[in-house]
Design an enzyme around this catalytic site. Structure first.
Site: not given
Ligand code: NAD
Length: 485
Positions: A227, A282
Site C-alpha cells: 500500500s 494494483c
C-alpha cells in the site's frame, strides 16, 4: 491445520523464530485454517542478513552465465509443479484456479527474462583515446531485501528474486503474513534448482520485521510492494539509512470510455479488469470516465458483470475486514447519491459460508468528491463518473494522487494517443483493461504509486540491482601519459 507450521528459511535450513508471536493463516475461500506463520524478531532478521552477506562473498563472484543456469532449472521446476503451485496460490489467496495458474505462468515469464541476463549486461567498451579504453561492468549491489504484499503470492516475489539473484545479489525475502505458503515452495524449488544455501533467505513477520529491514546496516537495497501508506514509510525510513529503495504503492486506475469504442470488447475488458482477482490487483480498473453518451456500453458492462459468479469465476477477497471495507465503500456511495447498478454486497457462496466474497459491483453517477471516486477500494467495484469531454476526464485523472495505470477505449488513434500522452500514469493501455508491461518492458507506476527512480522488473530493474563499474585501461606504452589532453 492443513499444512505444517511455517518456519523461517536461513542458510538453506528451516529455522524456528526467536519470538513467540504467531498468526493463523486462513484460506479466504472457506475460512479454514491452513497453517500458522511466525512473527519474527529483529534477531531473526539479523541471522538472515548474516547468512545473505556470507553467501554474497561467493555468489557475487560466480559468472553470470553460470548463475542463470539455476534459473533455467527453476523455470522447468515451475512448469513441472504448475498445478500444485496453482492450487497453493488459490488456497492461500482466494483467487480462482485460472487466475492462480496465470500467476505461475507470469512467474515463468519473469524467470525467462532473468535467464537472458548474460545477453543484457555485456557492458560497453570504447577506445576513448589512442590506446586507451573504457569499459563498464555491472556489479551486484549486495544484500537485497524484498518485502511483498498479499495479492500475488508467487508473481510478486518472482518480480525480484530471479533478477536480483541472477545479477549476483543475495536476498532476504519478507513474505506477506497473510499468504506465506507459496514463498516456502518457491524457496524449495530454487534449492532443488541448485541455488547455493544463503543466497535466498526468508524471514516471516509483520511491521516489526519491515522496520528492522529498513534500519539494518547489512542490507544494501530494499524493494517494497504494497500500500502507499507503507510504501512511503519504507521509502523514507530505508533511505534514511542510505539504502537504495524502490517502493511500489497502491493505485486508483482510471479507464476512459469514449462513445466510438467497440462496445462488447470494452464491456468485457472493463469487467475483467475490475473483477479479476476480485479487484485485488494494483492494475485493476477502479474509476471509469464515461465520456459523452456511452449508456449502451454501461448497459453491456452490467450484463457482463452479472455473468461473474462468486465462488465460480470470481474468487474471494483476502479477509473478513477486506470484505467489510469494500462493502462500506459501496454503502457510503449509495448514501451520497450514487446509483448501484449491480450490487455485490452480502454475497454468500453456498457450501463456503465462511469464505470472504464480494460480488461484482457497478456504481453509476459517481461524482469526483466521493470516496469511491478518489480512494483505492481493492475489491471488484467499478465507479462510473460521467464527463462531457476528454479534458474533463483528464482533469479528474490527473488530480488523483496515484498514478499506476490508465486505459482508453476508443477507435480513434489520435484521441488514444492524446489521452495516453496526458494521463498521469506510469502504465497506459489502449483498448486493454490491465496494461501490465510484459518482459523485457518494466513494471512501475508514477506519483504515489511508486517511490524511487527505477522500475521493479524488466530492463529498468537491472539498474536497480546493479552498480556500474567504469574501468579505464592504457594498453599502449607510447600513449600520452596525460591522455585526456
Ligand atoms: P500492505 O502495505 O498492507 O503490506 C505490504 C507489506 O508491508 C506486507 O509484507 C506487510 O507485512 C508489511 N506491512 C504492513 N503494514 C505495515 C506497517 N505499518 N509497517 C511496516 N510494514 C507493514 O499491502 P497489502 O495489503 O499486503 O497489499 C495490497 C496493497 O498493495 C494495495 O494497496 C495494492 O495496490 C498494493 N500493490 C501494489 C502493487 C504495485 O505494483 N504498485 C502491486 C501489488 C500490490
Amino acid at each position: 491445520m492443513k499444512y505444517p507450521e511455517i518456519t523461517n528459511y536461513i542458510g538453506g535450513e528451516k529455522v524456528s523464530n526467536s519470538g513467540n508471536r504467531f498468526l493463523d493463516v486462513v484460506s479466504p475461500l472457506d475460512g479454514n485454517l491452513l497453517s500458522r506463520v511466525p512473527l519474527s524478531t529483529a534477531a531473526d532478521l539479523d541471522s538472515a542478513v548474516k547468512s545473505a552477506r556470507k553467501a554474497f562473498e561467493t555468489w557475487s563472484k560466480v559468472p553470470v552465465k553460470e548463475r542463470v543456469q539455476v534459473f533455467f532449472k527453476y523455470k522447468t521446476l515451475l512448469e513441472k509443479h504448475m498445478e500444485d503451485l496453482t492450487f497453493l496460490v488459490h488456497e492461500e489467496n482466494g483467487k480462482t484456479l485460472d487466475e492462480a495458474r496465470a500467476e505461475i505462468e507470469k512467474s515463468i515469464e519473469l524467470t525467462e527474462f532473468a535467464c537472458s541476463m548474460p545477453q543484457l549486461i555485456g557492458g560497453e567498451l570504447l577506445e576513448v583515446s589512442r590506446g586507451v579504453e573504457c569499459r563498464t561492468d555491472f556489479a551486484p549491489v549486495g544484500v537485497v531485501a524484498s518485502i511483498v504484499p498479499f495479492n500475488f503470492p508467487s508473481m510478486v516475489p518472482n518480480w525480484t528474486l530471479p533478477n536480483a539473484i541472477a545479477l549476483g545479489n543475495t536476498v532476504v525475502l519478507k513474505p506477506s503474513e497473510m499468504v506465506p505458503l507459496s514463498s516456502v515452495r518457491l524457496a524449495e524449488l530454487l534449492k532443488e534448482a541448485g541455488l547455493p544455501d544463503g543466497v535466498l533467505n526468508i524471514v516471516n513477520g509483520d511491521r516489526e520485521i519491515v522496520e528492522a529491514i529498513c534500519d539494518h546496516p547489512g542490507i544494501d537495497a530494499v524493494t517494497f510492494v504494497g500500500s502507499t501508506k507503507v510504501a512511503k514509510i519504507v521509502y523514507a525510513r530505508a533511505s534514511q539509512s542510505y539504502k537504495r529503495v524502490v517502493a511500489l504503492g497502491g493505485a486508483k486506475n482510471h479507464l476512459f470510455v469514449l462513445p466510438d469504442a467497440n462496445p462488447l470488447m470494452t464491456a468485457t475488458n472493463v469487467t475483467a479488469s475490475m473483477s479479476g482477482c476480485a479487484g485485488q490487483r494494483c492494475m485493476a480498473a477502479s474509476a471509469m470516465l464515461a465520456v459523452g453518451n456511452v449508456d449502451h456500453i454501461v448497459n453491456m458492462i452490467c450484463d457482463e458483470a452479472r455473468k461473474v459468479v462468486p465462488g465460480k469465476n470470481l474468487g474471494a477477497v483476502i479477509s473478513k475486514q477486506a470484505k467489510e471495507r469494500i462493502e462500506n465503500y459501496i454503502t457510503e456511495a449509495e448514501k451520497q447519491g450514487a446509483k448501484i447498478l449491480v450490487d455485490g454486497r452480502n454475497t454468500v457462496v453456498a457450501g463456503k459460508e465462511n469464505g470472504f466474497y464480494v460480488g461484482p459491483t457497478v456504481i453509476d453517477f459517481v461524482t469526483p468528491e466521493m470516496s469511491v471516486a478518489k480512494e483505492e477500494i481493492f475489491g471488484p467495484v467499478i465507479s462510473i463518473l460521467r464527463v462531457n469531454t476528454v479534458e474533463e476526464g483528464l482533469k479528474i485523472e490527473n488530480a488523483n494522487p496515484y498514478g499506476n495505470a490508465a486505459s482508453v477505449f476508443t477507435q480513434s488513434g489520435a484521441l488514444a494517443r492524446y489521452i495516453s500522452d496526458n494521463a498521469s500514469a506510469g502504465m497506459v493501455g489502449v483498448n486493454i483493461g490491465v496494461p501490465v508491461p510484459r518482459e523485457p518492458f518494466s513494471f512501475g507506476g508514477w506519483n504515489d504509486s511508486k517511490f524511487g527512480a527505477n522500475d521493479i522488473t524488466g530492463k529498468s530493474s537491472i539498474h536497480f540491482f546493479t552498480k556500474l563499474k567504469k574501468t579505464t585501461v592504457k594498453w599502449n606504452a607510447e600513449a600520452k601519459t596525460n591522455w585526456m589532453s
